[in-house]
Scaffold this active site. Structure first.
Site, short mmCIF file in Angstrom:
data_model
loop_
_atom_site.label_atom_id
_atom_site.label_comp_id
_atom_site.label_asym_id
_atom_site.label_seq_id
_atom_site.Cartn_x
_atom_site.Cartn_y
_atom_site.Cartn_z
N PRO A 2 0.82 -1.22 0.00
CA PRO A 2 0.00 0.00 0.00
C PRO A 2 0.86 1.27 0.00
O PRO A 2 1.91 1.32 0.64
CB PRO A 2 -0.79 -0.12 1.31
N GLU A 3 0.39 2.28 -0.72
CA GLU A 3 1.10 3.56 -0.73
C GLU A 3 0.57 4.44 0.40
O GLU A 3 -0.40 4.11 1.09
CB GLU A 3 0.98 4.20 -2.11
N LYS A 52 4.47 5.01 5.10
CA LYS A 52 3.80 3.72 5.11
C LYS A 52 3.71 3.12 6.51
O LYS A 52 3.49 1.91 6.66
CB LYS A 52 4.52 2.76 4.14
N ARG A 121 14.04 8.37 11.09
CA ARG A 121 14.69 7.65 9.99
C ARG A 121 13.89 7.72 8.69
O ARG A 121 14.31 7.17 7.68
CB ARG A 121 14.95 6.19 10.37
N ASN A 162 5.24 2.76 -6.14
CA ASN A 162 5.53 2.65 -7.56
C ASN A 162 4.54 3.44 -8.43
O ASN A 162 4.91 3.97 -9.48
CB ASN A 162 5.52 1.17 -7.97
N ARG A 258 12.38 -2.73 -9.07
CA ARG A 258 10.95 -2.50 -9.24
C ARG A 258 10.66 -2.16 -10.70
O ARG A 258 11.53 -1.64 -11.42
CB ARG A 258 10.48 -1.34 -8.36
#
Length: 270
Positions: A2-3, A52, A121, A162, A258
């Site tokens: 999931p984005e 995410k 991070r 993506n 990817r």
């Protein structure tokens, strides 16, 4: 995977259904059972997302930190909750509603200090109103790595996957294989602004639409896209099909592990 808009939608739904009230917390699958016992009957006091990552806050105990990964899913339902079936990592429930989490990469109880370390991070998130694109620009403008790879690096920029990567580069007319240090500040500001709009639309709608009105099926007299991953897009998963703007076949290659999609005519080198 999931984005970022999906995690912000989840944070909003947890807040709407459970915010401010004591909830029942359980881990039928087992790995989160000890933490669930500490959280059971505590109030869910806040929810948020960063890229995410999802955070469910229980002021008296700590934060549930969730990363869905490739297979994680959340299902919401009306109470009473049914008997748990299968690999159910986390259930949060009241008499009126329940939410079941299955298959996440991460589901852990962390402290405020540990939560801050997760944020530190991660790169800035276009969906967080307290974030700007400045920190990402500082890293991108000094890097020889391609823009396509940098946009997917969650340490540089959070929440972009993506689909958003391919689509924002097309919409900005940028070659995905150009090095970050070749990007101008104006080009980066355009990427950041466009992502902010597109991802907010994703939070609102629950899917990803990136095509401008003049290129929608009704305007062009073409068939609507059929894909379970989202709505209308320019290049994502449209390899070898004609570009909606210029008609040139959409290109694809494996890039940093990817699938990358772009139009060589609308996104020329240089």
């Amino acid at each position: 995977m999931p984005e970022g808009h999906t995690l912000h939608r989840l944070a909003a739904e947890y807040r709407q259904l459970f915010g401010g009230e004591p909830v029942r917390v359980s881990s039928p699958q087992g790995p989160f059972a000890a933490a669930a016992r500490r959280l059971d009957n505590q109030a869910l006091t806040s929810t948020e997302a960063h890229g995410k990552h999802l955070f469910l806050g229980f002021a008296a105990v700590g934060w549930i930190h969730v990363h869905l990964g490739l297979y994680g899913k959340v299902r919401f339902g009306d109470g009473p909750a049914p008997a748990p079936v299968g690999q159910l990592r986390l259930r949060i429930a009241t008499d009126d509603h329940y939410a079941d989490l299955r298959g996440p990469t991460t589901c852990e109880l962390i402290s405020e200090v540990e939560k801050k370390a997760v944020h530190q991070r991660l790169g800035p998130d276009p969906l967080r109103p307290d974030h700007t694109g400045d920190a990402a620009w500082q890293r991108i403008s000094r890097s020889g790595t391609t823009v396509a790879a940098l946009l997917m690096d969650q340490k540089v920029l959070s929440g972009v996957g993506n689909i958003y990567r391919a689509e924002v580069l097309f919409r900005q007319g940028l070659d995905p294989r150009m090095p970050g240090r070749s990007l101008s500040r104006a080009q980066w500001d355009g990427i950041w602004a466009d992502l902010t709009v597109l991802m907010r639309d994703g939070v609102r709608d629950g899917w990803i639409d990136t095509v401008r009105p003049e290129h929608m099926p009704q305007a062009m007299g073409r068939a609507a896209r059929e894909d379970a991953h989202g709505g209308e897009v320019y290049v994502y998963r449209r390899a070898h099909q004609p570009c909606l703007v210029c008609g040139h076949p959409v290109s694809t290659e494996t890039h940093a592990g990817r699938n990358l999609f772009w139009c060589p005519a609308c996104q020329p080198p240089g």
